[in-house]
Design an enzyme around this catalytic site. Sequence first.
Site, PDB file in Angstrom:
ATOM      1  N   ASN A 223      12.297  14.060  30.615  1.00 63.18           N
ATOM      2  CA  ASN A 223      12.743  15.381  31.086  1.00 63.18           C
ATOM      3  C   ASN A 223      12.251  15.697  32.497  1.00 63.18           C
ATOM      4  OD1 ASN A 223      10.042  15.818  30.732  1.00 63.18           O
ATOM      5  ND2 ASN A 223      10.252  17.438  29.200  1.00 63.18           N
TER       6      ASN A 223
ATOM      7  N   GLU B  17       5.412  20.044  32.255  1.00 66.33           N
ATOM      8  CA  GLU B  17       6.757  20.049  31.678  1.00 66.33           C
ATOM      9  C   GLU B  17       7.693  20.913  32.527  1.00 66.33           C
ATOM     10  OE1 GLU B  17       7.377  18.020  29.422  1.00 66.33           O
ATOM     11  OE2 GLU B  17       6.033  18.077  27.701  1.00 66.33           O
TER      12      GLU B  17
END
Length: 238
Positions: free
Chosen positions: A134, A141
């Site tokens: 991702n 993140e």
Amino acid sequence: MTPKTTRIVTAEPTEFGAVAFETLCNLLGEFDAPVVGLPTGRTPVALYEEMTRRHFDFAAGARLFAIDEYCTSGPHEGTNAAFFGRHLRARVCDQSVIVPRADAIDPEQEIQRFCVALTGVGGFDIAVVGIGDNGHVAFNEPGSAIDSACRVVHLAPSTRAQVAGAWDPPPERGMTVGMAHIMAADQVVLLASGLAKAHILSAALSGPVTERVPASFLQLHPSVTVVSDTLALSRQSQ
Ligand code: PGA
């Protein structure tokens, strides 16, 4: 303003470990006692295997830090500490890799303690990082700010899916160095291999700089070396 340099070093898939090793050795040679951030996961295994094969050792004064760790409730072979034990610490270097304690009772306090140790030695000279499916870097993140600090994070579903084979169920939280610490490294080495990384590597290197793809922040870093195999580079626009 410091001019930006992004070098892309391309390797045939079978040569990835050797090329990553040569590249890292060249960068390590610029520092007497480097502070190095080291990644875990599938990608760096070929690098660590090459180090083992070559009987490589870091310079005597080198300080080695993990860039992230899972939060667990007890010992587990999927932790990054266990990974380094298998792939690096025992087999390659005399120095231990400093890793936040996965099963710390207070992970927030633990990652802050780790961060104090890292900043106490001046931060990273070289941060070696992978790229998540991702676009994460360490456990920064999507949604992480470019100046984010060391902290406890909730792992994204795709990050948990990446390690589902090693954990049942995968951990929900992790501890990470902040994006700020990676951006402050003198040198960043971004490792990528395999076709599955082609799309996200292309987004990171050539797409917009965005919190949605934290690796894209590296476009703003003054000195990045991307070591990638031809498969992970197969979606780059020329
Ligand atoms: P991988 O993980 O090397 O296992 O693909 C990379 C990362 O998540 O940073």
